[in-house]
Enzyme design. Structure first.
Site, PDB file in Angstrom:
ATOM      1  CG  HIS A 237     101.864  77.782  40.574  1.00 47.84           C
ATOM      2  ND1 HIS A 237     102.781  77.668  39.558  1.00 47.84           N
ATOM      3  CD2 HIS A 237     101.513  79.096  40.632  1.00 47.84           C
ATOM      4  CE1 HIS A 237     102.996  78.861  39.041  1.00 47.84           C
ATOM      5  NE2 HIS A 237     102.230  79.752  39.657  1.00 47.84           N
TER       6      HIS A 237
ATOM      7  CD  GLU B 240      95.990  85.193  42.794  1.00 51.21           C
ATOM      8  OE1 GLU B 240      96.324  86.152  43.527  1.00 51.21           O
ATOM      9  OE2 GLU B 240      95.582  85.350  41.642  1.00 51.21           O
TER      10      GLU B 240
HETATM   11  N1  ACO Z   1      91.909  72.308  44.674  1.00 60.05           N
HETATM   12  C1  ACO Z   1      91.671  70.981  44.576  1.00 60.05           C
HETATM   13  N2  ACO Z   1      92.244  70.189  43.657  1.00 60.05           N
HETATM   14  C2  ACO Z   1      93.086  70.760  42.779  1.00 60.05           C
HETATM   15  C3  ACO Z   1      93.390  72.124  42.823  1.00 60.05           C
HETATM   16  C4  ACO Z   1      92.765  72.906  43.816  1.00 60.05           C
HETATM   17  N3  ACO Z   1      93.005  74.204  43.906  1.00 60.05           N
HETATM   18  N4  ACO Z   1      94.251  72.432  41.835  1.00 60.05           N
HETATM   19  C5  ACO Z   1      94.488  71.279  41.181  1.00 60.05           C
HETATM   20  N5  ACO Z   1      93.775  70.261  41.757  1.00 60.05           N
HETATM   21  C6  ACO Z   1      93.800  68.847  41.357  1.00 60.05           C
HETATM   22  C7  ACO Z   1      93.055  68.645  40.056  1.00 60.05           C
HETATM   23  O1  ACO Z   1      91.680  68.392  40.283  1.00 60.05           O
HETATM   24  C8  ACO Z   1      93.794  67.457  39.477  1.00 60.05           C
HETATM   25  O2  ACO Z   1      93.355  66.318  40.158  1.00 60.05           O
HETATM   26  P1  ACO Z   1      93.236  64.900  39.358  1.00 60.05           P
HETATM   27  O3  ACO Z   1      94.646  64.542  38.993  1.00 60.05           O
HETATM   28  O4  ACO Z   1      92.596  63.982  40.334  1.00 60.05           O
HETATM   29  O5  ACO Z   1      92.387  65.178  38.150  1.00 60.05           O
HETATM   30  C9  ACO Z   1      95.234  67.702  39.891  1.00 60.05           C
HETATM   31  O6  ACO Z   1      95.156  68.514  41.075  1.00 60.05           O
HETATM   32  C10 ACO Z   1      96.071  68.428  38.847  1.00 60.05           C
HETATM   33  O7  ACO Z   1      95.361  69.587  38.415  1.00 60.05           O
HETATM   34  P2  ACO Z   1      95.567  70.287  37.017  1.00 60.05           P
HETATM   35  O8  ACO Z   1      94.336  71.042  36.689  1.00 60.05           O
HETATM   36  O9  ACO Z   1      96.077  69.311  36.012  1.00 60.05           O
HETATM   37  O10 ACO Z   1      96.770  71.259  37.342  1.00 60.05           O
HETATM   38  P3  ACO Z   1      97.173  72.532  36.490  1.00 60.05           P
HETATM   39  O11 ACO Z   1      98.645  72.622  36.554  1.00 60.05           O
HETATM   40  O12 ACO Z   1      96.565  72.523  35.136  1.00 60.05           O
HETATM   41  O13 ACO Z   1      96.454  73.675  37.306  1.00 60.05           O
HETATM   42  C11 ACO Z   1      95.933  75.548  38.578  1.00 60.05           C
HETATM   43  C12 ACO Z   1      97.068  74.684  38.013  1.00 60.05           C
HETATM   44  C13 ACO Z   1      95.034  76.030  37.444  1.00 60.05           C
HETATM   45  C14 ACO Z   1      96.549  76.752  39.263  1.00 60.05           C
HETATM   46  C15 ACO Z   1      95.108  74.708  39.589  1.00 60.05           C
HETATM   47  O14 ACO Z   1      95.937  74.272  40.650  1.00 60.05           O
HETATM   48  C16 ACO Z   1      93.917  75.467  40.127  1.00 60.05           C
HETATM   49  O15 ACO Z   1      92.851  75.455  39.511  1.00 60.05           O
HETATM   50  N6  ACO Z   1      94.054  76.155  41.323  1.00 60.05           N
HETATM   51  C17 ACO Z   1      92.975  76.945  41.853  1.00 60.05           C
HETATM   52  C18 ACO Z   1      92.931  78.302  41.163  1.00 60.05           C
HETATM   53  C19 ACO Z   1      94.080  79.179  41.592  1.00 60.05           C
HETATM   54  O16 ACO Z   1      94.386  79.314  42.760  1.00 60.05           O
HETATM   55  N7  ACO Z   1      94.705  79.821  40.597  1.00 60.05           N
HETATM   56  C20 ACO Z   1      95.804  80.760  40.834  1.00 60.05           C
HETATM   57  C21 ACO Z   1      97.091  80.186  40.375  1.00 60.05           C
HETATM   58  S1  ACO Z   1      98.444  81.319  40.714  1.00 60.05           S
HETATM   59  C22 ACO Z   1      98.277  82.525  39.532  1.00 60.05           C
HETATM   60  O17 ACO Z   1      97.849  82.290  38.441  1.00 60.05           O
HETATM   61  C23 ACO Z   1      98.587  83.879  39.894  1.00 60.05           C
END
Ligand code: ACO
Length: 382
Positions: free
Chosen positions: A261, A318
């Site tokens: 998140h 989710e």
């Molecule tokens: N699985 C594995 N790795 C992840 C995940 C995940 N679900 N989410 C983030 N990471 C990793 C990224 O690869 C990144 O790694 P790095 O530093 O080695 O490059 C690090 O964690 C940071 O990720 P960001 O993309 O910078 O985090 P951001 O704050 O932009 O993303 C997000 C948040 C989009 C929710 C992300 O965690 C994600 O894609 N989750 C999966 C999709 C999801 O569940 N979305 C629902 C969110 S809740 C809602 O909107 C209702």
């Protein structure tokens, strides 16, 4: 021309004030209009929460009765709205249908362009009431079934399940879905809410703003993650497969949907209530028990695997929504639509706040293209 480093993803940028909700991502706290989400999830109905978010205080019994009456009066579909449902293609994703249905609802509303507060409030009630009827009727139509008219004696959550399945849900299932709707109703300036604010801030009508929000919610990084999380649980198939499945997924550089998140760096406070609802469903049917076990096993891997712990990644809203909606019998492609049925409350709340103190939302971009050079005539370009 000056160059400024962009704030990618508008991370931590505050662009609006709101009375609707506050999130503390470090402490794992969420409040709606001054009430802890835990109290609302355990004690309030969705209708009470919608009232709280729209009018700023919990309703009295009389106010709640009147609000429920307004929703009931708007819930049934007119002949034109039923024709709209029949005109939406049966193929395609549930969120595409939702987007088209709300857009069509706007076209059928002679007051759609109105932006005064009374008209906007009435549109909110209309969309909140009718959206479940529209999407349930569309789902039944694609299955070759007649629509089921809303049942006056049922509340908002139970009515949706009734109109979808053609039979009244068990009270525990209705309560579990009601809790889901409470938990998803509002969450600050998330992507879809921001989209709604941008559209209404530009002077578009309320239906346009809602369609912008619905389109954004479909995104897999946002509301689309609930369907993908369930698809992952289905692919994992058994709790003991969770660890190896996740290792393989991470080796392919894929994300585990329903995890992570932008704001929460600890467990999202909604998760525990959704977990409880999944447990309730597991008590009602054995299949739900299986999905609970798989989700718990995946959650166990997330809590201990260095990839997730190092990056402070935890199950998000989710994660348990997925097995909950699945055990309530929703088709996978209606999961995000169910989210939209609830978040309509937050979208409308933010639309009204934006209208009350509007300024066009217009950030800047940092130009990184070539510097100006002489124009080349067409004949001289190769
Ligand atoms: N699985 C594995 N790795 C992840 C995940 C995940 N679900 N989410 C983030 N990471 C990793 C990224 O690869 C990144 O790694 P790095 O530093 O080695 O490059 C690090 O964690 C940071 O990720 P960001 O993309 O910078 O985090 P951001 O704050 O932009 O993303 C997000 C948040 C989009 C929710 C992300 O965690 C994600 O894609 N989750 C999966 C999709 C999801 O569940 N979305 C629902 C969110 S809740 C809602 O909107 C209702």
């Amino acid at each position: 021309m000056t160059s400024e480093a962009p704030v990618r993803g508008l991370d931590n940028v505050v662009v609006a004030s709101t009375r609707l909700s506050a999130i503390d991502g470090t402490a794992g706290r969420l409040i709606y209009a001054g009430y802890a989400i835990h109290d609302l999830a355990e004690q309030a109905s969705f209708e009470e929460v919608a009232y709280l978010l729209w009018y700023g205080e919990l309703p009295s019994a009389e106010q709640l009765g009147a609000f429920r009456g307004r929703l009931a009066a708007e819930r049934a579909l007119s002949a034109a709205e039923l024709a709209l449902v029949r005109g939406v293609p049966a193929g395609g994703h549930g969120m595409d249908a939702m987007r088209t249905l709300i857009s069509g609802l706007g076209q059928l509303d002679s007051e759609a362009d109105a932006l005064d507060s009374a008209a906007v409030e009435q549109i909110g009630v209309r969309v909140l009431a009718k959206a479940p009827t529209l999407i349930a009727a569309w789902d039944r139509a694609r299955r070759g079934l007649e629509p089921v008219a809303p049942e006056q004696s049922l509340g908002h959550a139970a009515n949706f399940l009734y109109m979808l399945h053609g039979e009244a849900p068990a009270p525990e299932a209705a309560r579990a879905f009601d809790t889901y709707l409470v938990l998803l109703a509002e969450h600050g300036l998330n992507a879809s809410t921001f989209a709604a604010r941008v559209a209404i801030g530009a002077g578009a009508d309320v239906y346009c703003a809602l369609v912008a929000a619905i389109g954004t919610l479909k995104g897999l990084l946002h509301g689309g993650a609930n369907q993908k999380a369930m698809e992952t649980f289905l692919a994992i198939g058994a709790p003991e497969q969770a660890a190896s499945y996740i290792d393989a997924m991470l080796a392919r550089h894929e994300r585990l949907m329903g995890v992570g998140h932008r704001i929460y760096k600890v467990e999202d406070p909604r998760v525990r209530h959704l977990r409880r609802c999944v447990k309730t469903m597991a008590g009602l049917n054995g299949d739900a028990e299986r999905w609970q076990a798989i989700a718990d096993a995946v959650g166990g891997v997330v809590a201990t695997h260095p990839h997730f712990t190092k990056r402070q990644l935890n199950p998000n809203v989710e994660f348990y929504s997925a097995p909950l909606l699945y055990s309530l019998g929703l088709p996978l492609d209606l999961f995000t639509a169910a989210f939209a049925l609830s978040r309509t409350v937050g979208w409308m709340g933010h639309i009204r706040e934006q209208l009350a103190d509007n300024r066009l939302i217009r950030p800047k971009s940092d130009y990184v293209g070539p510097s100006v050079h002489p124009f080349t005539q067409l004949a001289e370009r190769n």
